[in-house]
Scaffold this motif. Structure first.
Motif, short mmCIF file in Angstrom:
data_model
loop_
_atom_site.label_atom_id
_atom_site.label_comp_id
_atom_site.label_asym_id
_atom_site.label_seq_id
_atom_site.Cartn_x
_atom_site.Cartn_y
_atom_site.Cartn_z
N PHE A 137 27.53 12.11 69.32
CA PHE A 137 28.70 11.95 68.63
C PHE A 137 29.35 11.57 67.47
O PHE A 137 30.79 12.31 66.89
CB PHE A 137 30.06 11.06 69.84
CG PHE A 137 31.42 11.13 69.83
CD1 PHE A 137 31.59 12.68 70.35
CD2 PHE A 137 32.06 10.62 69.61
CE1 PHE A 137 33.14 13.12 71.01
CE2 PHE A 137 34.10 10.95 70.03
CZ PHE A 137 34.40 12.24 70.16
N GLU A 183 34.37 11.70 75.88
CA GLU A 183 33.69 11.02 75.46
C GLU A 183 34.61 10.11 75.73
O GLU A 183 33.33 9.07 76.20
CB GLU A 183 33.44 10.79 73.85
CG GLU A 183 32.21 9.89 73.42
CD GLU A 183 31.17 10.31 73.59
OE1 GLU A 183 29.59 9.55 73.32
OE2 GLU A 183 31.25 11.79 73.73
N TRP A 318 32.76 19.12 76.19
CA TRP A 318 31.86 17.94 75.43
C TRP A 318 31.24 19.26 73.97
O TRP A 318 31.60 19.18 73.22
CB TRP A 318 31.23 17.53 75.83
CG TRP A 318 31.05 16.09 74.95
CD1 TRP A 318 30.88 14.93 74.71
CD2 TRP A 318 29.53 15.97 74.00
NE1 TRP A 318 30.18 14.27 73.73
CE2 TRP A 318 29.81 14.69 73.01
CE3 TRP A 318 28.53 17.01 73.50
CZ2 TRP A 318 28.39 14.67 72.72
CZ3 TRP A 318 27.62 17.24 72.41
CH2 TRP A 318 27.61 15.89 72.12
#
Length: 385
Positions: A137, A183, A318
């Motif tokens: 991320f 997330e 995502w």
């Protein structure tokens, strides 16, 4: 003698010397050589950059040593040591290595000090963002640099941005918020990491501004800037390490005398120094735009590798957030390059302002010959990418 006569004489010399046959083969050899060289440079950039991020993540994710400031401090120490080493090698092998002669000057150190404070914030928040968010991320968490570039260019430089460039920033913002949302739904989101990522992005832009201001005092040499920046950082990090209690963490650390631990720490500093070199190589043998495209593709590959390595399962949204961030960043660079081509008369004026905030989207000019390429303003001064 007119042009026709010159052309005829040139043709006659080619026919007599047989150089026409040689010229037919030379372009093919040149093309193959250039293609192989570019592929090697891009592969080297990818390897150094991706390895550096994973290595830093490994060092910062140490459960036995929670001391991110010390890790960053040690990387700065390694960078200073490598500057001294490169200076020595430059004197011993001047034909192979070109590195500026750097002597510590207190006056120059004071001039660089404001930049060094921002530099410390940039590399520290980078490391903290990586520590709390992880590699997968990290790209999204650190994605707002372009947005801060546009914001600061308006606030500080009074420079407006086109609608298309603002639309690209909107795409980046959308990808950022979608990534944070996804997330969070997965249960792995660290708001602390997001906070540090935003601060790191802001510091990246401020670092570009202050870099531009101090470069004239350093003769425009980015290696000198790296030397003074890291020396100042080494000094400034010491009280921070004491204030945040990391000295106690070091005393309790069981592997403090472990050679393998210090080897990994040193390797992290070496890769942090090397990223500036390979970034300069990639810009030199391709172009700033190609370098940015390569960096975007590298970030995508880095994210995929992290997800596969951690055996993680991510949702379609995502992945969409990552594509929005990377696509918006690439589109912004493409739009800005088109705008500069359409208005060549204002390139000189606008580029001077743009370079203040452009980060690694603009090259700093790399000298020809066997010289060490220069670091870029944004990421490559820092040991963390």
């Amino acid at each position: 003698m007119n042009r026709t006569q010159l052309k005829r004489s040139s043709i006659l010399r080619m026919a007599l010397s047989g150089s026409e046959t040689m010229d037919r083969d030379e372009p093919e050899e040149t093309f193959v050589f250039r293609a192989v060289r570019i592929a090697a440079v891009v592969a080297l950039y990818w390897f150094v950059s991706i390895t550096m991020v994973f290595l830093n993540n490994h060092l910062l994710d140490n459960k036995d040593l929670d001391a991110p400031l010390f890790v960053t401090f040690y990387q700065c120490v390694v960078t200073v040591a490598l500057c001294w080493l490169m200076q020595l090698l430059s004197k011993m092998c001047p034909r192979l290595i070109d590195f500026p002669s750097v002597r510590f000057d207190v006056k120059l150190s004071r001039e660089v000090l404001p930049l060094s404070i921002v530099f410390i914030g940039m590399i520290t928040f980078n490391n903290l963002c990586l520590k709390h968010l992880g590699v997968a991320f990290y790209t999204v968490g650190r994605s707002l640099s372009t947005v801060f570039n546009v914001l600061l260019s308006y606030v500080i430089l009074k420079q407006t941005t086109s609608f298309r460039a603002l639309a690209c920033c909107g795409i980046i913002l959308g990808g950022f918020w979608l990534g944070v949302d996804q997330e969070g739904m997965s249960g792995h989101l660290s708001w602390t990491g997001v906070f540090f990522g935003v601060l790191a992005s802001a510091c990246v832009s401020l670092n570009a501004i202050y870099t531009k201001k101090v470069m004239p005092a350093l003769d425009g040499n980015i290696w000198k800037l790296s030397y003074y920046n890291n020396i100042n950082a080494c000094v400034l990090f010491l009280p921070l390490i004491l204030v945040f209690g990391e000295l106690g963490q070091l005393v309790k650390f069981s592997r403090l005398t472990d050679i393998s631990f210090w080897g990994m720490m040193t390797l992290g500093g070496v890769f942090g120094f090397a990223i500036g070199y390979v970034t300069g190589l990639q810009i030199k043998y391709t172009s700033p735009l190609t370098h940015n495209v390569s960096g975007t593709a590298k970030a995508c590959a880095q994210t995929v590798i992290a997800v596969v390595y951690n055996s993680s399962t991510k949702t379609l949204l995502w992945w969409t957030s990552n594509m929005l961030v990377l696509g918006g960043s690439s589109a912004y660079t493409w739009v800005k390059s088109l705008e500069m081509k359409k208005s060549p008369s204002t390139v000189t004026q606008d580029s001077a302002k743009e370079k203040l905030l452009s980060g690694d989207k603009e090259d700093q000019g790399v000298p020809e010959g066997r010289q060490l390429p220069k670091l870029s303003v944004e990421r490559d001064v820092s040991p963390v990418l």
